[in-house]
Structure formats: structure tokens, C-alpha cells
Design a protein around this motif. Structure first.
Motif, PDB file in Angstrom:
ATOM      1  N   ALA A  62       8.370  10.689 -36.453  1.00  0.00           N
ATOM      2  CA  ALA A  62       8.088  11.888 -37.252  1.00  0.00           C
ATOM      3  C   ALA A  62       9.034  11.989 -38.445  1.00  0.00           C
ATOM      4  N   ARG A  63      10.294  11.689 -38.220  1.00  0.00           N
ATOM      5  CA  ARG A  63      11.255  11.775 -39.330  1.00  0.00           C
ATOM      6  C   ARG A  63      10.912  10.766 -40.418  1.00  0.00           C
ATOM      7  N   ARG A  64      10.522   9.562 -40.004  1.00  0.00           N
ATOM      8  CA  ARG A  64      10.130   8.546 -40.981  1.00  0.00           C
ATOM      9  C   ARG A  64       8.849   8.959 -41.702  1.00  0.00           C
ATOM     10  N   ALA A  65       7.925   9.543 -40.948  1.00  0.00           N
ATOM     11  CA  ALA A  65       6.627   9.916 -41.523  1.00  0.00           C
ATOM     12  C   ALA A  65       6.780  10.996 -42.590  1.00  0.00           C
ATOM     13  N   ILE A  66       7.513  12.061 -42.271  1.00  0.00           N
ATOM     14  CA  ILE A  66       7.619  13.155 -43.242  1.00  0.00           C
ATOM     15  C   ILE A  66       8.509  12.774 -44.419  1.00  0.00           C
ATOM     16  N   MET A  70       6.365   5.909 -44.071  1.00  0.00           N
ATOM     17  CA  MET A  70       5.199   5.295 -43.432  1.00  0.00           C
ATOM     18  C   MET A  70       3.946   5.383 -44.299  1.00  0.00           C
ATOM     19  N   GLY A  71       4.135   5.852 -45.524  1.00  0.00           N
ATOM     20  CA  GLY A  71       3.002   5.934 -46.439  1.00  0.00           C
ATOM     21  C   GLY A  71       2.451   7.342 -46.547  1.00  0.00           C
ATOM     22  N   ILE A  95      -1.256  11.571 -37.886  1.00  0.00           N
ATOM     23  CA  ILE A  95      -1.816  10.279 -37.485  1.00  0.00           C
ATOM     24  C   ILE A  95      -0.698   9.264 -37.263  1.00  0.00           C
ATOM     25  N   HIS A  96       0.284   9.259 -38.158  1.00  0.00           N
ATOM     26  CA  HIS A  96       1.422   8.352 -37.992  1.00  0.00           C
ATOM     27  C   HIS A  96       2.140   8.615 -36.670  1.00  0.00           C
TER      28      HIS A  96
END
Length: 214
Positions: A62-66, A70-71, A95-96
Motif C-alpha cells: 500500500a505504501r508503494r502503491a500510494i 507501482m504505476g 488493485i495493486h
């Protein structure tokens, strides 16, 4: 040539051949099963775990996604609530983190765990990661438009993490604005000023019907 052997030996010989053939096929099948098991993706195996057991990894994702690692973009996922499946479009963060198929029960479980102080209160946990997962979870709660999320999200309005307070307020307001029946259920709720301040800091307008409390 086997016909030249005594009857007893012909029977034993035939039996040995069949037995050897059976063993060979059993071993071949066993190898195929092992090979097939190796082809199962880590994500598929990961999805079999309980949602709470997955939280540490979900928090990091989640931290990477926001953070955009992760795009960015838009997509859609299927929200499953009992026997009902609804396709929902929006940003890629859910989705990520949760995949293309999200169980509402998993969302409720994460929010309940936080509300009951069973998630994210370990001193060794990264609060940014905890907040990131709860933020993404709350965005799915908003998209669900389910009355089941209201009481749990209400309990997070006073959470110790600012992003959780802010997005809990935003979630309840968005849910109320999306459906008259949901609004009726949310109208009596008092919103702590700290939660509303967090929503305002994210440039989210506070409707006049929202009741602020100390």
C-alpha cells in the motif's frame, strides 16, 4: 517368446510387466503433480492466506502503491459482497494492494481489526505503512456504498493516525452523498474536529449537514 514359458511363469512375467507399468505411470503422475504445484504463482498462494496474516505485506504494498511506485492510472476491480459481484472503476491503488477481486468481508475485517486495536499498534510497525493500508482500505469502503461499513468507519474518526481520521471523515461524507438511505444513517454521527480538519487539509469540502463535535 513368453508363450514358451511355463504357465505359472508366464503369469508372473505378465504381472511384473503390468506392475512395472503401473509404478511407472504412478511416478510419472506424481512428478506432474509436483511440477504443477511449482507453477502456482506466489500471488495465488498468497491469496489463500487469511487477510490479517497478509497485513504486513499489504501495508508495504500500500505504501508503494500510494507513492506511485507501482504505476498510476485507472482500472476496475470486482467487489464481492456475499453472492453479489459489482465491477467498480477507479484508481489503481486498491488493485495493486488487493487484486482484481476484492471481498468486502476482507475490507471489514481490516477496519474492524484497526478499530479493536488489533492492527497497527505494534511499536515496531511503520505508521506510514499502517496509514497507507487503511487509506486504501477506506477507498474500497467508499466504493462499496455498503451500509455495513458505516459503524466501523465511524469508530475510526478518532484514530490516532491523522490520515485514518481524515479519510474516515471523507468516507462517511462520500457515502452519505452517494445515497439518501446511507445519508439518513450517517446524519446523526458527530465528526471530531480533528477528523474534519484532516479532510479540509486535503481540499475536501465539508457539507453543511455535517455535525462537528469536540
Amino acid at each position: 517368446m513368453d508363450n514358451k514359458l511355463p504357465v505359472g511363469l508366464r503369469t508372473v512375467s505378465a504381472g511384473c510387466n503390468i506392475e512395472t507399468w503401473q509404478r511407472s505411470n504412478i511416478m510419472r503422475a506424481f512428478k506432474l503433480i509436483i511440477f504443477a504445484s511449482l507453477l502456482i504463482s506466489p500471488a495465488a498462494a498468497f491469496s489463500q492466506q487469511g487477510i490479517i496474516e497478509r497485513v504486513p505485506e499489504l501495508q508495504k504494498t500500500a505504501r508503494r502503491a500510494i507513492g506511485g511506485a507501482m504505476g498510476c492510472g485507472v482500472g476496475s476491480f470486482v467487489l464481492v459482497e456475499g453472492e453479489t459481484e459489482t465491477r467498480i472503476g477507479g484508481g489503481l491503488d486498491p488493485i495493486h494492494v488487493f487484486g482484481n477481486r476484492i471481498e468486502l468481508d476482507d475490507i471489514l475485517t481490516i477496519l474492524e481489526a484497526r478499530s479493536e486495536k488489533r492492527l497497527g499498534f505494534d511499536p515496531d510497525e511503520n505508521k506510514d505503512e499502517v496509514g497507507a493500508l487503511l487509506y486504501v482500505t477506506l477507498t474500497v469502503a467508499i466504493a462499496s456504498k455498503s451500509p455495513k461499513v458505516i459503524s466501523i468507519v465511524k469508530s475510526l474518526l478518532s484514530d490516532e493516525i491523522e490520515v485514518v481520521r481524515a479519510w474516515s471523515a471523507i468516507a462517511l461524507i462520500k457515502l452519505a452523498e452517494s445515497d439518501p438511505e446511507l445519508k439518513e444513517a450517517i446524519l446523526p454521527i458527530g465528526f471530531p474536529k480533528s477528523a474534519l480538519a484532516g479532510a479540509k487539509s486535503r481540499s475536501y469540502p465539508i457539507p453543511t449537514w455535517v455535525r462537528s463535535i469536540d
